[in-house]
Write a protein that holds these residues in place. Structure first.
Motif, PDB file in Angstrom:
ATOM      1  N   VAL A 620     -14.511 -12.032 -44.820  1.00  0.00           N
ATOM      2  CA  VAL A 620     -14.750 -10.944 -43.875  1.00  0.00           C
ATOM      3  C   VAL A 620     -16.146 -10.367 -44.046  1.00  0.00           C
ATOM      4  N   THR A 621     -16.540 -10.131 -45.281  1.00  0.00           N
ATOM      5  CA  THR A 621     -17.846  -9.533 -45.543  1.00  0.00           C
ATOM      6  C   THR A 621     -18.975 -10.466 -45.101  1.00  0.00           C
ATOM      7  N   LEU A 627     -22.925 -11.480 -38.405  1.00  0.00           N
ATOM      8  CA  LEU A 627     -22.916 -10.858 -37.078  1.00  0.00           C
ATOM      9  C   LEU A 627     -23.887  -9.690 -37.010  1.00  0.00           C
ATOM     10  N   SER A 628     -23.983  -8.940 -38.106  1.00  0.00           N
ATOM     11  CA  SER A 628     -24.906  -7.803 -38.146  1.00  0.00           C
ATOM     12  C   SER A 628     -26.352  -8.263 -38.002  1.00  0.00           C
ATOM     13  N   ALA A 629     -26.625  -9.456 -38.515  1.00  0.00           N
ATOM     14  CA  ALA A 629     -27.990 -10.000 -38.436  1.00  0.00           C
ATOM     15  C   ALA A 629     -28.267 -10.680 -37.099  1.00  0.00           C
ATOM     16  N   SER A 671       0.884 -10.633 -42.090  1.00  0.00           N
ATOM     17  CA  SER A 671       0.172 -11.134 -40.909  1.00  0.00           C
ATOM     18  C   SER A 671       0.278 -12.646 -40.881  1.00  0.00           C
ATOM     19  N   ALA A 672      -0.047 -13.204 -39.732  1.00  0.00           N
ATOM     20  CA  ALA A 672      -0.209 -14.648 -39.565  1.00  0.00           C
ATOM     21  C   ALA A 672      -1.336 -14.807 -38.560  1.00  0.00           C
ATOM     22  N   ILE A 673      -2.514 -15.233 -39.028  1.00  0.00           N
ATOM     23  CA  ILE A 673      -3.700 -15.179 -38.187  1.00  0.00           C
ATOM     24  C   ILE A 673      -4.622 -16.333 -38.538  1.00  0.00           C
ATOM     25  N   THR A 674      -5.317 -16.877 -37.538  1.00  0.00           N
ATOM     26  CA  THR A 674      -6.292 -17.929 -37.824  1.00  0.00           C
ATOM     27  C   THR A 674      -7.547 -17.299 -38.438  1.00  0.00           C
ATOM     28  N   TRP A 675      -8.309 -18.131 -39.111  1.00  0.00           N
ATOM     29  CA  TRP A 675      -9.567 -17.634 -39.680  1.00  0.00           C
ATOM     30  C   TRP A 675     -10.480 -17.095 -38.579  1.00  0.00           C
ATOM     31  N   ALA A 676     -10.499 -17.763 -37.443  1.00  0.00           N
ATOM     32  CA  ALA A 676     -11.364 -17.306 -36.349  1.00  0.00           C
ATOM     33  C   ALA A 676     -10.910 -15.947 -35.820  1.00  0.00           C
ATOM     34  N   ASP A 677      -9.607 -15.773 -35.679  1.00  0.00           N
ATOM     35  CA  ASP A 677      -9.095 -14.490 -35.187  1.00  0.00           C
ATOM     36  C   ASP A 677      -9.289 -13.386 -36.227  1.00  0.00           C
ATOM     37  N   LEU A 678      -9.254 -13.742 -37.507  1.00  0.00           N
ATOM     38  CA  LEU A 678      -9.550 -12.748 -38.539  1.00  0.00           C
ATOM     39  C   LEU A 678     -10.996 -12.264 -38.397  1.00  0.00           C
ATOM     40  N   ALA A 679     -11.900 -13.189 -38.171  1.00  0.00           N
ATOM     41  CA  ALA A 679     -13.301 -12.803 -37.971  1.00  0.00           C
ATOM     42  C   ALA A 679     -13.449 -11.941 -36.714  1.00  0.00           C
ATOM     43  N   ARG A 680     -12.726 -12.286 -35.646  1.00  0.00           N
ATOM     44  CA  ARG A 680     -12.788 -11.480 -34.418  1.00  0.00           C
ATOM     45  C   ARG A 680     -12.238 -10.077 -34.647  1.00  0.00           C
ATOM     46  N   LEU A 681     -11.133  -9.989 -35.385  1.00  0.00           N
ATOM     47  CA  LEU A 681     -10.550  -8.683 -35.674  1.00  0.00           C
ATOM     48  C   LEU A 681     -11.545  -7.799 -36.426  1.00  0.00           C
ATOM     49  N   ALA A 682     -12.188  -8.373 -37.437  1.00  0.00           N
ATOM     50  CA  ALA A 682     -13.174  -7.608 -38.209  1.00  0.00           C
ATOM     51  C   ALA A 682     -14.362  -7.223 -37.326  1.00  0.00           C
ATOM     52  N   ALA A 683     -14.788  -8.142 -36.478  1.00  0.00           N
ATOM     53  CA  ALA A 683     -15.934  -7.868 -35.603  1.00  0.00           C
ATOM     54  C   ALA A 683     -15.638  -6.721 -34.645  1.00  0.00           C
ATOM     55  N   LYS A 685     -13.475  -4.265 -35.014  1.00  0.00           N
ATOM     56  CA  LYS A 685     -13.390  -2.993 -35.731  1.00  0.00           C
ATOM     57  C   LYS A 685     -14.766  -2.506 -36.168  1.00  0.00           C
ATOM     58  N   ALA A 686     -15.685  -3.448 -36.374  1.00  0.00           N
ATOM     59  CA  ALA A 686     -17.039  -3.076 -36.786  1.00  0.00           C
ATOM     60  C   ALA A 686     -17.949  -2.788 -35.599  1.00  0.00           C
ATOM     61  N   GLY A 687     -17.471  -3.065 -34.388  1.00  0.00           N
ATOM     62  CA  GLY A 687     -18.276  -2.816 -33.195  1.00  0.00           C
ATOM     63  C   GLY A 687     -19.218  -3.936 -32.846  1.00  0.00           C
ATOM     64  N   PHE A 688     -18.977  -5.147 -33.382  1.00  0.00           N
ATOM     65  CA  PHE A 688     -19.814  -6.298 -33.061  1.00  0.00           C
ATOM     66  C   PHE A 688     -19.191  -7.106 -31.923  1.00  0.00           C
ATOM     67  N   ASN A 689     -20.007  -7.932 -31.316  1.00  0.00           N
ATOM     68  CA  ASN A 689     -19.549  -8.766 -30.212  1.00  0.00           C
ATOM     69  C   ASN A 689     -18.774  -9.966 -30.768  1.00  0.00           C
ATOM     70  N   PRO A 690     -17.460 -10.037 -30.536  1.00  0.00           N
ATOM     71  CA  PRO A 690     -16.688 -11.160 -31.089  1.00  0.00           C
ATOM     72  C   PRO A 690     -17.021 -12.499 -30.452  1.00  0.00           C
ATOM     73  N   SER A 691     -17.759 -12.468 -29.338  1.00  0.00           N
ATOM     74  CA  SER A 691     -18.116 -13.749 -28.711  1.00  0.00           C
ATOM     75  C   SER A 691     -19.121 -14.530 -29.545  1.00  0.00           C
ATOM     76  N   ASN A 692     -19.720 -13.891 -30.529  1.00  0.00           N
ATOM     77  CA  ASN A 692     -20.646 -14.593 -31.426  1.00  0.00           C
ATOM     78  C   ASN A 692     -19.925 -15.386 -32.507  1.00  0.00           C
ATOM     79  N   ILE A 693     -18.595 -15.338 -32.484  1.00  0.00           N
ATOM     80  CA  ILE A 693     -17.806 -16.141 -33.415  1.00  0.00           C
ATOM     81  C   ILE A 693     -17.472 -17.464 -32.738  1.00  0.00           C
ATOM     82  N   ILE A 694     -17.830 -18.536 -33.382  1.00  0.00           N
ATOM     83  CA  ILE A 694     -17.588 -19.873 -32.854  1.00  0.00           C
ATOM     84  C   ILE A 694     -16.354 -20.440 -33.539  1.00  0.00           C
ATOM     85  N   ALA A 695     -15.326 -20.696 -32.759  1.00  0.00           N
ATOM     86  CA  ALA A 695     -14.076 -21.222 -33.303  1.00  0.00           C
ATOM     87  C   ALA A 695     -14.043 -22.736 -33.154  1.00  0.00           C
TER      88      ALA A 695
END
Length: 738
Positions: A620-621, A627-629, A671-683, A685-695
Motif C-alpha cells: 500500500v505504501t 501515485l503521489s509522484a 476482506s477478499a480483494i485483488t491486489w489491484a483493487d487494494l491499490a485502488r481502495l488506497a488511492a 482514500k488518499a485522493g489519488f486518481n485510481p485510473s493510474n493503477i494498471i491491472a
C-alpha cells in the motif's frame, strides 16, 4: 440456598453479564440478544468453572413482562436461575439495568415505582429462594444519561427530568425491596452506582464540590439522609422536586445491605476553565463558567484517585458493607488483567485496615457492544471481556485464568501483571499535567504503587526476534505502548537456527515468551535459494520451538497464506490441507509441521499481505508513493487476498499469546480483494486518481515464484480482526501522526 455473605470470610470473586436493555427513541438495544447469552444456557457452566460465588444476573422487566404481568414469559428466567441454583452460584437478580421499563412507562412516569414494585413481587413469588437483588442498576448514572444528557429515553436535557428520573428509580428500589421482603424477609439489597470523583482548578472548585456531593445521592436517598440540612436538599428543590417527594425517603429508608461500587477509569473527571488546552468535544458550561471536562487520569499529575480512594470514601461515609460490583476496562488484554488485579489488591488492603469489603466483580463476562457510543448507536463495536465472543463459542481469555486463581486463593503469576497499568505510566498524560492535591484517600492509604510493584529487577521480558523486519519492529513499538517489557533481538544477537545461540539467550534473559518475527521473506528469491529459505524459515523455527519447550517458554511464530494452492473459492480455514505452490510456501508449511510437532503449545499464526504505517516497503505504501509522484502503478488483477494491517495483527497476536492460546490461527483483516483493487481502495482514500493503477494478470508481472490466485484467510477459531475499510482508515490516520 439463601446465603448471608460474611465479612469474616475471604474476599469473594463475583461476576456479571452486561445485560443492558436501553431505549433510544422507539428502539430497544438489548445486550443479551447481541452477546448471544439470550440463547446459550451452557454459558452458565462456563461461568461456574471460574469459581465465582455470586453473579449479577438479569431477570429484566422489559424482557420478561413487556406486555404486562398477565402476559409475562418466565421460561428464560426459570431455566437459567434453576441452572445457577444447581451450580451453587448465588444470583444477584437485576430487574432494570439502564432501562426505562416496558413501553408503557418511563423513568419520569409517576407510577414507575409502583409498577416496578409489582413486577419485583412477582419475581420474588416465583423465585422465593433468591436472596440478593438489585432492582435498579446505577440510578444516578441512568438518570444523568436519560434525564440530563438526553442519550437514552425519555431523552430529557434538564435538571427536573434528571431529578425526577433519579427519585423515581430510588423510590422504585425502596418499594421493590418492600414487596420482595413480604415474600422473603431475608432478601438483601445490593445497590449499585457508578462512583467517580471530580477534580478541578481552584476556579472551579465550587463545581467539583457540588458534583462530589451529588455523586452520593442514590445512597443518601436510600439511607434516608436527605433532609433540609443536607447539601443536596436545596439542589433538588431548585430542580423542581417538592419537599414531600424528598421527605418520602426519610419516612421510607431502604439502606443497602451491600453497597455496590462501580468504578471506571473514565469515572474520575477534571474540570478546567482553560479550555484551549483541550479538545472542543470536552467543552461544557454550568451557566457561570465555561470549562473543559476531561478524564482526570489524563491530566492529574498524581494520577486519579482510583478504586481504593472511592471504596475508602464510601466506607467512611456509610460504614456499610461494600462490594465492587463492576470491574472492567476497555483495553488490551494485559491492561484488563492489571486493572482487575489492582482492584482486587485494593480491596484486600482495605480489608486489612478493617473496611468491610465483601467481593469484587469481574464485569462483562461476555464483553459488551457499543459502549464507546454510550449505547446510542448500534454499529457492532465489541469489547471482549472474560470470554471473547469472536470465536464460534465463548473463548476464555487470560482474565478467566486470573479469576480462577483469585477464586481459589492462588496468587496470579502472569508476567504482564508485574508492570503498572497505563493509568500509572507517564504516557497516560494527554494534556499539560496539573496537580490534583485532593487525593486525600491515597495519602491516608498504606497501599502505594511501590508496594504493589515491589520488584527490584525488571519483569520477565518478551523476546522479539527479527529486529530488522517490519513485523519485529511493529511488535517492539506496540509492546512499548502496551507496557510489555521486551528485548528486540537481531540475528547477530540470537540466531534461531543455532541451538546453542538460542539456548544461551533464553538462559540469560529468562523470557516468559518468544515472538519469532524473523524469517526469509523474499518469495521470488527463495526459488533460487531454497536451502537458505528452508534453513531460516523451517529449521530455525523448529530449533526455536525446541528450545522454548525445554525452557518452558511460550512461543509465537508466523506462517503465510502461501501454504495454500488457491484451488478453492471460499476462505481457507485453519483445518484446511496445505498445498504450497512455491519454495517460500513450502518452507512455511514445513515450519508449521515441525514447530507443532516439537512444541505443541506453540501459537502459529498464518497471515497475509501486510500493509502498515511504519515502513516504506509494503504494497500500500509503495503504491501511494508511486501515485503521489505522478507515476502509474502495476498490480495483479486476478490474485485475491485478505490484506493484513500490521498494527491489528500485532495487537491480536499479543492478546492470543497472553491468553495462552496455541496451535494454528488465521489472522487477517476481513476482506477478499485483488491486489489491484487494494491499490485502488488506497488511492481513493488518499485522493489519488485510481485510473493510474494498471491491472494485469499475475502471469504478466514477471514473478519467478508461482502464487495462488486465491488465498483469502478465514477462521474457524475466531475472527479477531476488523474489516479492511476500518483498517485502511486507521492506516491513513496513523500515517498522518507518524
Amino acid at each position: 440456598m439463601a446465603v448471608v455473605l460474611n465479612s469474616k470470610l475471604a474476599l469473594e470473586v463475583w461476576a456479571g453479564v452486561e445485560c443492558t436493555v436501553n431505549r433510544v427513541g422507539e428502539e430497544y438495544f438489548d445486550q443479551l440478544e447481541r452477546n448471544g447469552h439470550a440463547m446459550r444456557l451452557d454459558d452458565l457452566d462456563l461461568f461456574a468453572e471460574l469459581g465465582i460465588k455470586a453473579i449479577r444476573y438479569p431477570v429484566l422487566w422489559e424482557r420478561t413482562a413487556p406486555d404486562g404481568l398477565e402476559n409475562a414469559d418466565w421460561s428464560w428466567a426459570d431455566e437459567r436461575l434453576g441452572r445457577l441454583r444447581s451450580l451453587g452460584i448465588n444470583p444477584i437478580v437485576g430487574l432494570v439495568h439502564h432501562g426505562s421499563g416496558p413501553v408503557h412507562t418511563s423513568l419520569v412516569d409517576p407510577e414507575f415505582p409502583e409498577k416496578l414494585a409489582l413486577y419485583a413481587r412477582a419475581v420474588a413469588e416465583r423465585y422465593p429462594w433468591v436472596s440478593f437483588y438489585t432492582p435498579v442498576n446505577e440510578p444516578l448514572t441512568t438518570a444523568r444519561f436519560s434525564g440530563m444528557y438526553g442519550h437514552w429515553y425519555p431523552h430529557g436535557r434538564d435538571e427536573l427530568s434528571f431529578a425526577r428520573a433519579l427519585l423515581g428509580q430510588c423510590r422504585a428500589i425502596a418499594l421493590s425491596m418492600k414487596a420482595i421482603r413480604k415474600i422473603n424477609p431475608n432478601a438483601q439489597l445490593v445497590q449499585t452506582d457508578d462512583l467517580g470523583k471530580v477534580y478541578s482548578t481552584p476556579t472551579l472548585a465550587y463545581q467539583a464540590e457540588f458534583e462530589n456531593e451529588r455523586r452520593w445521592l442514590t445512597f443518601d436517598l436510600l439511607c434516608g439522609r436527605v433532609n433540609s440540612t443536607h447539601p443536596m436538599w436545596g439542589y433538588l428543590r431548585y430542580c423542581g422536586i417538592s419537599e414531600a417527594e424528598i421527605e418520602w425517603f426519610l419516612q421510607n429508608p431502604c439502606p443497602p445491605d451491600i453497597m455496590g461500587i462501580n468504578h471506571y477509569l473514565t469515572s474520575d473527571r477534571f474540570l478546567d476553565e482553560r479550555r484551549e488546552r483541550y479538545p472542543a468535544s470536552s467543552y461544557g458550561s454550568n451557566g457561570q463558567h465555561e470549562y473543559a471536562d476531561v478524564e482526570a487520569v489524563r491530566v492529574c499529575a498524581e494520577g486519579a484517585g482510583g478504586p481504593r480512594t472511592l471504596l475508602l470514601e464510601a466506607w467512611e461515609r456509610y460504614k456499610l458493607p461494600i462490594a465492587v460490583t463492576e470491574a472492567h476496562v476497555s483495553c488490551t488484554r494485559e491492561e484488563q488483567l492489571r486493572w482487575l488485579y489492582e482492584v482486587w489488591n485494593a480491596a484486600l488492603s482495605l480489608r486489612d485496615e478493617g473496611v468491610d469489603v465483601r467481593a469484587i466483580t469481574a464485569w462483562a463476562l461476555l464483553g459488551s457492544y457499543d459502549w464507546n457510543s454510550l449505547l446510542t448507536r448500534c454499529v457492532g463495536y465489541y469489547e471482549s471481556g472474560v470470554f471473547d465472543l469472536r470465536s464460534p463459542h465463548p473463548r476464555p481469555t487470560a482474565i478467566a485464568s486470573l479469576m480462577r486463581d483469585l477464586s481459589a486463593g492462588r496468587k496470579p503469576n502472569h508476567p504482564v501483571l508485574d508492570t503498572p497499568g497505563w493509568w500509572h505510566r507517564q504516557e497516560r498524560l494527554l494534556y499539560p499535567a496539573v496537580s490534583c492535591r485532593s487525593l486525600e484517600g491515597e495519602n491516608k492509604s498504606k497501599w502505594t504503587l511501590t508496594s504493589r510493584f515491589p520488584h527490584t529487577t525488571l519483569p520477565s521480558p518478551l523476546i522479539i526476534v527479527g529486529a530488522s523486519g517490519t513485523l519485529g519492529r511493529a511488535f517492539a513499538r506496540l509492546c512499548e505502548l502496551r507496557g510489555i517489557t521486551y528485548h528486540l533481538l537481531s540475528r547477530r544477537e540470537m540466531d534461531i537456527a543455532n541451538p546453542a545461540s538460542v539456548d544461551a539467550v533464553l538462559s540469560k534473559l529468562k523470557p516468559w515468551a518468544v515472538v519469532n518475527a524473523a524469517g526469509y521473506v523474499r518469495v521470488d528469491d527463495a526459488e533460487r535459494e531454497p536451502d537458505i529459505c528452508i534453513r531460516v524459515n523451517a529449521e530455525g523455527a523448529a530449533t526455536l520451538a525446541t528450545a522454548c519447550a525445554k525452557h518452558n517458554v511460550a512461543l509465537l511464530t508466523f506462517s503465510s497464506d502461501l501454504v495454500f494452492d488457491g484451488t478453492v473459492s471460499n476462505p481457507y480455514m485453519e483445518s484446511d490441507t496445505v498445498a504450497p505452490l512455491n519454495v517460500y510456501g513450502c518452507s512455511k508449511a514445513l515450519a508449521e509441521k515441525l514447530v507443532l510437532k516439537v512444541n505443541p503449545s506453540s501459537l502459529v499464526i498464518r497471515t497475509s499481505a501486510f500493509f502498515g504505517p511504519w515502513d516504506d516497503y509494503n504494497f500500500v505504501t509503495i503504491a501511494l508513493r508511486q501515485l503521489s509522484a505522478g507515476n502509474t502503478f502495476v498490480a495483479a488483477e486476478d490474485a485475491i487476498v485478505s490484506p493484513t494491517y500490521v498494527p491489528d495483527l500485532v495487537h491480536a497476536s499479543l492478546d492470543l499469546l497472553i491468553d495462552g492460546e496455541c496451535g494454528l490461527w488465521h489472522l487477517a483483516n476481513k476482506s477478499a480483494i485483488t491486489w489491484a483493487d487494494l491499490a485502488r481502495l488506497a488511492a481513493k482514500k488518499a485522493g489519488f486518481n485510481p485510473s493510474n493503477i494498471i491491472a494485469l494478470p499475475t502471469q504478466e508481472l514477471g514473478l519467478t515464484a508461482k502464487r495462488p490466485n486465491y488465498s483469502v484467510l478465514g477462521s474457524n477459531r475466531g475472527e479477531l480482526m476488523s474489516c479492511l475499510d476500518s483498517a485502511m482508515s486507521r492506516y491513513f490516520d496513523e500515517c498522518q501522526r507518524f
